[in-house]
Design an enzyme around this catalytic site. Sequence first.
Site, PDB file in Angstrom:
ATOM      1  N   CYS A 132       0.844  -1.194   0.000  1.00  0.00           N
ATOM      2  CA  CYS A 132       0.000   0.000   0.000  1.00  0.00           C
ATOM      3  C   CYS A 132       0.882   1.247   0.000  1.00  0.00           C
ATOM      4  O   CYS A 132       2.115   1.164   0.031  1.00  0.00           O
ATOM      5  CB  CYS A 132      -0.929   0.008   1.209  1.00  0.00           C
ATOM      6  SG  CYS A 132      -0.039   0.033   2.790  1.00  0.00           S
ATOM      7  N   CYS A 152       3.533   1.655   2.699  1.00  0.00           N
ATOM      8  CA  CYS A 152       4.829   1.030   2.432  1.00  0.00           C
ATOM      9  C   CYS A 152       5.729   1.991   1.659  1.00  0.00           C
ATOM     10  O   CYS A 152       6.918   2.145   1.956  1.00  0.00           O
ATOM     11  CB  CYS A 152       4.649  -0.260   1.643  1.00  0.00           C
ATOM     12  SG  CYS A 152       3.709  -1.539   2.507  1.00  0.00           S
ATOM     13  N   CYS A 212      42.756 -18.746 -19.958  1.00  0.00           N
ATOM     14  CA  CYS A 212      43.354 -19.221 -18.707  1.00  0.00           C
ATOM     15  C   CYS A 212      42.647 -18.575 -17.524  1.00  0.00           C
ATOM     16  O   CYS A 212      41.720 -17.775 -17.693  1.00  0.00           O
ATOM     17  CB  CYS A 212      44.849 -18.917 -18.671  1.00  0.00           C
ATOM     18  SG  CYS A 212      45.219 -17.150 -18.603  1.00  0.00           S
ATOM     19  N   CYS A 229      42.217 -14.805 -17.356  1.00  0.00           N
ATOM     20  CA  CYS A 229      41.101 -14.248 -18.144  1.00  0.00           C
ATOM     21  C   CYS A 229      39.815 -14.223 -17.319  1.00  0.00           C
ATOM     22  O   CYS A 229      39.102 -13.211 -17.282  1.00  0.00           O
ATOM     23  CB  CYS A 229      40.886 -15.068 -19.412  1.00  0.00           C
ATOM     24  SG  CYS A 229      42.273 -15.100 -20.544  1.00  0.00           S
ATOM     25  N   ASP A 270      14.314 -36.090  10.221  1.00  0.00           N
ATOM     26  CA  ASP A 270      12.889 -35.990  10.500  1.00  0.00           C
ATOM     27  C   ASP A 270      12.284 -37.390  10.388  1.00  0.00           C
ATOM     28  O   ASP A 270      12.789 -38.231   9.640  1.00  0.00           O
ATOM     29  CB  ASP A 270      12.246 -35.031   9.494  1.00  0.00           C
ATOM     30  CG  ASP A 270      10.734 -35.037   9.593  1.00  0.00           C
ATOM     31  OD1 ASP A 270      10.208 -34.820  10.690  1.00  0.00           O
ATOM     32  OD2 ASP A 270      10.082 -35.285   8.557  1.00  0.00           O
ATOM     33  N   ASP A 322      11.422 -33.261   4.942  1.00  0.00           N
ATOM     34  CA  ASP A 322      10.627 -33.175   3.709  1.00  0.00           C
ATOM     35  C   ASP A 322       9.416 -32.265   3.833  1.00  0.00           C
ATOM     36  O   ASP A 322       8.726 -32.025   2.846  1.00  0.00           O
ATOM     37  CB  ASP A 322      10.160 -34.571   3.285  1.00  0.00           C
ATOM     38  CG  ASP A 322       9.022 -35.088   4.164  1.00  0.00           C
ATOM     39  OD1 ASP A 322       9.038 -34.794   5.380  1.00  0.00           O
ATOM     40  OD2 ASP A 322       8.132 -35.753   3.637  1.00  0.00           O
ATOM     41  N   ASP A 333       9.794 -28.619   8.487  1.00  0.00           N
ATOM     42  CA  ASP A 333      11.237 -28.858   8.566  1.00  0.00           C
ATOM     43  C   ASP A 333      12.049 -27.688   8.030  1.00  0.00           C
ATOM     44  O   ASP A 333      13.265 -27.640   8.231  1.00  0.00           O
ATOM     45  CB  ASP A 333      11.614 -30.121   7.763  1.00  0.00           C
ATOM     46  CG  ASP A 333      10.948 -31.377   8.306  1.00  0.00           C
ATOM     47  OD1 ASP A 333      10.894 -31.510   9.542  1.00  0.00           O
ATOM     48  OD2 ASP A 333      10.480 -32.202   7.505  1.00  0.00           O
TER      49      ASP A 333
END
Length: 806
Positions: free
Chosen positions: A15, A18, A83, A86, A498, A697, A701
């Site tokens: 808005c 902000c 090389c 570069c 987990d 997963d 977690d």
Amino acid sequence: MNHQDLTIQVSGMTCTACANRIEKGQKRMEGVDEVQVNSALEVAHVSYDRSIVEPNDLYEEITALGYGAVEETAEFEVIGMSCAACSTRIEKRLSRLDGISTATVNLAMETATVHYHTGQVSVSDMQEAIQKLGFTLKQKEDDVDAPDHKQQEIKKQAIRFSVSAVLSFPLLWAMVSHFTWTSFIWLPDIFMNPWFQLVLATPVQFVIGYPFYKGAYKALRSGSANMDVLVAMGTSAAYFYSVYLAFQSIGSTHHMVDLYFETSAVLITLIILGKLFEAKAKGRSSDAIKKLLGLQAKTARVYRDGVEQLVPLYDVKVDDLIFVKPGEKIPVDGTITQGQAAIDESMLTGESVPIDKGVGDKVLGSTLNSNGSLQVRAEQIGKETVLSQIVQIVEQAQTSKAPIQRMADRISGVFVPIVVAIAVITFLIWYFAYRPGEFGTALEVFISVLVIACPCALGLATPTSIMAGSGRAAEYGILFRGGEQLETAYLADTILLDKTGTITNGVPELTDVRSIGDESENDILQLAASVEAHSEHPLATAIVTGARSRDLSLLEVSHFKTITGFGVEAEVSGRNVLIGTRRLMAQHDVQTSETLELMHSLEVEGKTAMLIAVDGTLRGVLAVADTIKDTSATAIQRLKEMGLDVYMVTGDNKQTATAIANDAGIDEVIAEVLPEEKAEAVKRLQEKGKKVVMVGDGINDAPALATADIGIAVGTGTDVAIEAADITLVRGDLQRIADTIVVSKRTIRNIRQNLFWALAYNSLGIPIAAAGFLAPWVAGAAMAFSSVSVVLNALRLQRLKLEQLK
């Protein structure tokens, strides 16, 4: 005063409040004259004094206020590098451009990755800046069939080498015949003619060798030096001194036998041969990405306006209905709307057994429809598909820099000027002190020092190993987010796992059916499944799936009722059936005392036990559990054998968690923790000095994955978990954790080997050449071999097999 204007693309504004906050925050900064923030366009226009405040300070202030300064990423192919010097020059030049936050140049991949702010710098600005250095930045094309400049470079180098070899061969022949022990070799008289040698050497020096002069000129013009400078200096010295001697021979009755045309010509030929081998080897190191891109379907059968059309893959849109015939690849990620088939997902997950899928199931692009006809609704296309994301992660890992490479970059940055100084000092010592007046001898030593000291091997040591290691890991479904993760994973000493979906399958399964009374277990299960088929609870789904696995048919049910928190009730073929807890049975005056011991033993095993009563009499006990994966116990034992401490962390109660941990072979359990407490558990272990790997997963977690030294997300998990992780396992097999650590260990060992031999080669080669023990052509051959050997050593990682990773 140095007043400038800057436009910043801002994210996170909701808005005008902000916008006002950003304006006030920016205006408070010293050196900022004026700020205008447009919340609709999400841009901030800032006028500032560059002598007081830097653009990065403005970006950081926006971030500190809780918003984001939008950053773009540009991927380039870099053409013309020879090389490590570069790549260092290009990286430094890009980093100095306003608006670029980070720039990474990978010599082995011949790529550049640039993170920049669009309001201050553009892609064309970057290309123009690098063009002035003598190189070309070409934006990467998404089209897998686009011309491969690396293949073009290999072809070009092959032609250059062939022409150079033909012209240099007579010069080499003449040189070899000079030795006493080779005097028996027949030598055509014309080969000793200085003008004939001049005619052969000139096109090699200035046509075949033109790229060395061009690269050296542009490097020196920008105030730096690279391999081209060394080659151009060394070969030019030999060539022009030979020209001088040739003119000195005018009027002489004898051929000049001490010319050095062969030195310059053979050197250029050998260096080009080395570059040819190097280009072929580097091409092999990006095979992983080529293989992944090769999995993509090229076309799709799309239903539009009721008509089936065969369209290119890039023309597919979200919500298109796609028809997939048996034996064809599924073009994009989506959901099956019609049909069923066995889908071979081995190219993405490594799972060799096709998976049966039907209406409502998700399918992934590039997987194979083994049988059956399918209609799929497109949901993720282009770069949003799983395969494209895997390719992006692999590319990110291969183009990023590992911390160990910083040392090599610092050395390469100052190496060439030091070598030139050593070569000049060596020449002066030989010419004025050791062999006074012998210009030819001093010149040969000077050339040998220049050529033997090329820093190519040092620059290739780390990126080629990172490319090969991460690429090979990707083929087995292990995706490293960057070189840093590949470098540090093997340092882990603690694994935090987990439970649900990581150690276990994450889906409840029917484990026990016990009958009480005259009815059989199948009869009890049939009644229970018939009732539970009307429930959406995960435990109900497990019971129904268990009944179907026994080929039991479902009976007609009426008066189904869910009793929240207790169970369900219904009538089946005129019989009243109750399924649920002891409290539910007690409410209906069903005696359960005889099952107390059985219920307790099942719950100790981590199972959820449910009672079933028929017409007011207890008839059976059903148990459902989230079972551990087939490979979990073996994988955990393997981790322990590697000397790692293994913990399980879960929100489940202590009793269930302990039962699962015992089955999996885990001794340390952290149970009954909230998501943010998982992150705290990681911190507590880190405070004890442990290097922690968190494996999970789920969304819960993500905090722990981000907190751990290394976060590993299993590919069966959520996007949030994968985004927070450093490494992603495409398959949920925990064996891949041990493989990840060993791939990291093997890659770092390979990098150290490369760095050792590259540094040892230069450390030993320079004094040997300075002592006069290396002819220039031998030094050139050794220099070319050093680069090729480093790349070939890195490519050994591509032959790793999982059964070897123990």
